[in-house]
Design a protein around this motif. Structure first.
Motif, mmCIF file in Angstrom:
data_model
loop_
_atom_site.group_PDB
_atom_site.id
_atom_site.type_symbol
_atom_site.label_atom_id
_atom_site.label_comp_id
_atom_site.label_asym_id
_atom_site.label_seq_id
_atom_site.Cartn_x
_atom_site.Cartn_y
_atom_site.Cartn_z
ATOM 1 N N LYS A 1 3.318 2.563 13.571
ATOM 2 C CA LYS A 1 3.397 2.517 12.109
ATOM 3 C C LYS A 1 3.757 3.910 11.596
ATOM 4 N N PRO A 2 4.596 4.012 10.580
ATOM 5 C CA PRO A 2 5.141 2.966 9.712
ATOM 6 C C PRO A 2 6.553 2.509 10.080
ATOM 7 N N ALA A 3 6.974 2.650 11.311
ATOM 8 C CA ALA A 3 8.339 2.278 11.701
ATOM 9 C C ALA A 3 8.571 0.778 11.498
ATOM 10 N N VAL B 1 -3.089 -5.143 5.881
ATOM 11 C CA VAL B 1 -4.137 -4.345 5.233
ATOM 12 C C VAL B 1 -4.368 -3.074 6.045
ATOM 13 N N ASP B 2 -4.272 -1.933 5.371
ATOM 14 C CA ASP B 2 -4.406 -0.630 6.039
ATOM 15 C C ASP B 2 -4.962 0.356 5.018
ATOM 16 N N ASP B 3 -5.534 1.456 5.495
ATOM 17 C CA ASP B 3 -6.048 2.475 4.582
ATOM 18 C C ASP B 3 -5.077 3.627 4.383
ATOM 19 N N ASP B 4 -3.888 3.538 4.991
ATOM 20 C CA ASP B 4 -2.913 4.628 4.943
ATOM 21 C C ASP B 4 -1.704 4.238 4.088
ATOM 22 N N ASP B 5 -1.403 5.053 3.097
ATOM 23 C CA ASP B 5 -0.309 4.737 2.176
ATOM 24 C C ASP B 5 1.039 4.636 2.889
ATOM 25 N N ARG B 6 1.280 5.511 3.869
ATOM 26 C CA ARG B 6 2.563 5.478 4.575
ATOM 27 C C ARG B 6 2.727 4.154 5.324
ATOM 28 N N ALA B 7 1.659 3.690 5.928
ATOM 29 C CA ALA B 7 1.726 2.418 6.639
ATOM 30 C C ALA B 7 1.981 1.271 5.677
ATOM 31 N N ILE B 8 1.342 1.315 4.519
ATOM 32 C CA ILE B 8 1.547 0.266 3.521
ATOM 33 C C ILE B 8 2.999 0.261 3.045
ATOM 34 N N ARG B 9 3.550 1.433 2.774
ATOM 35 C CA ARG B 9 4.944 1.497 2.338
ATOM 36 C C ARG B 9 5.876 0.970 3.431
ATOM 37 N N GLY B 10 5.574 1.314 4.689
ATOM 38 C CA GLY B 10 6.390 0.820 5.790
ATOM 39 C C GLY B 10 6.335 -0.688 5.914
ATOM 40 N N ALA B 11 5.144 -1.255 5.734
ATOM 41 C CA ALA B 11 4.999 -2.704 5.816
ATOM 42 C C ALA B 11 5.781 -3.394 4.705
ATOM 43 N N ARG B 12 5.674 -2.868 3.503
ATOM 44 C CA ARG B 12 6.391 -3.483 2.372
ATOM 45 C C ARG B 12 7.901 -3.388 2.561
ATOM 46 N N ALA B 13 8.351 -2.252 3.085
ATOM 47 C CA ALA B 13 9.785 -2.104 3.341
ATOM 48 C C ALA B 13 10.272 -3.103 4.389
ATOM 49 N N TYR C 1 -1.401 -4.169 1.444
ATOM 50 C CA TYR C 1 -2.501 -3.848 0.534
ATOM 51 C C TYR C 1 -3.319 -2.715 1.122
ATOM 52 N N ARG C 2 -3.544 -1.686 0.306
ATOM 53 C CA ARG C 2 -4.283 -0.508 0.782
ATOM 54 C C ARG C 2 -5.785 -0.735 0.650
ATOM 55 N N TRP C 3 -6.466 -0.598 1.765
ATOM 56 C CA TRP C 3 -7.912 -0.799 1.824
ATOM 57 C C TRP C 3 -8.639 0.504 1.497
ATOM 58 N N SER C 4 -9.599 0.423 0.579
ATOM 59 C CA SER C 4 -10.482 1.567 0.350
ATOM 60 C C SER C 4 -11.940 1.122 0.324
ATOM 61 N N GLY C 5 -12.168 -0.144 0.701
ATOM 62 C CA GLY C 5 -13.537 -0.648 0.766
ATOM 63 C C GLY C 5 -13.595 -2.146 0.566
ATOM 64 N N PRO C 6 -14.766 -2.741 0.793
ATOM 65 C CA PRO C 6 -14.900 -4.205 0.745
ATOM 66 C C PRO C 6 -14.763 -4.807 -0.649
ATOM 67 N N GLN C 7 -14.683 -3.979 -1.680
ATOM 68 C CA GLN C 7 -14.470 -4.522 -3.022
ATOM 69 C C GLN C 7 -13.146 -5.269 -3.128
#
Length: 204
Positions: free
Chosen positions: A144-146, A167-179, A185-191
């Protein structure tokens, strides 16, 4: 409107596995190292990338980390070994979410940047049987994020990218997935769990 997700890809570190900094800090204090120096050294791109891409083993990676510490060889090796002895803890709420997704009939894949040590860690944490497929960058030879990582991950879970929630906590990985065409979706907790369950069209 996006297609409903039919499967979940979820990250390990920072989502399913969390880290208590205390054991790692204790090692640095014991060996007179600067705070966070072990982590920062290990994340140096020229040694981190080949470890995640399956070009070198976890043991080789840690040997390179030890070689960069301002300690003699024996002390450096001991410090790294003590630092690596702590393997983190399972986040119970993230695991409950995964179990709920699988109970509802959706496949769950662990999609992580890892080394050849990953399987042993998952066994030790009791996570091996909690997912349907393990998608480890070390095995895939891309990280990731390739886009290639996400292409192979979707193939591994048996769904088109448009039908996969990542679902990941890293913005770069999220951007790579969307691309790559996944819903990220960026995880920052169970909320986030109620929203994520809706994204997977699961009952409340």
């Amino acid at each position: 409107m996006r297609d409903r997700a039919r499967a979940l890809l979820i990250d390990l570190d920072g989502v399913l596995r969390r880290w208590d900094p205390a054991p790692m800090i204790a090692v640095e204090v014991r060996y007179g190292l600067k705070p966070a120096s072990l982590l920062e050294t290990s994340m140096s791109w020229d040694i981190y990338r080949p470890a995640m891409a399956g070009e070198i083993s976890d043991a080789e990676w840690m040997s390179l980390v030890a070689g960069r510490l301002p300690l003699d060889a024996a002390e450096a090796a001991a410090a790294v070994a003590e630092w690596q002895a702590y393997r983190g803890e399972v986040d119970p709420e993230a695991l409950a979410f995964v179990r709920g997704v699988r109970a509802a009939g959706r496949k769950v894949g662990l999609a992580t940047n890892g080394t050849d040590r990953l399987r042993g860690d998952l066994d030790a944490l009791g996570l091996t049987g909690e997912v349907d497929v393990i998608l480890n960058s070390w095995d895939l030879k891309t990280h990731k994020p390739a886009p290639e990582f996400f292409e192979q991950a979707c193939q591994g879970i048996g769904e088109l990218p448009k039908h996969v929630l990542f679902v990941d906590d890293d913005d770069r990985a999220i951007r790579g997935a969307r691309a790559a065409g996944l819903a990220g979706y960026r995880w920052s907790g169970p909320q986030h769990v109620p929203y994520l369950r809706k994204a997977l069209d699961l009952p409340d």
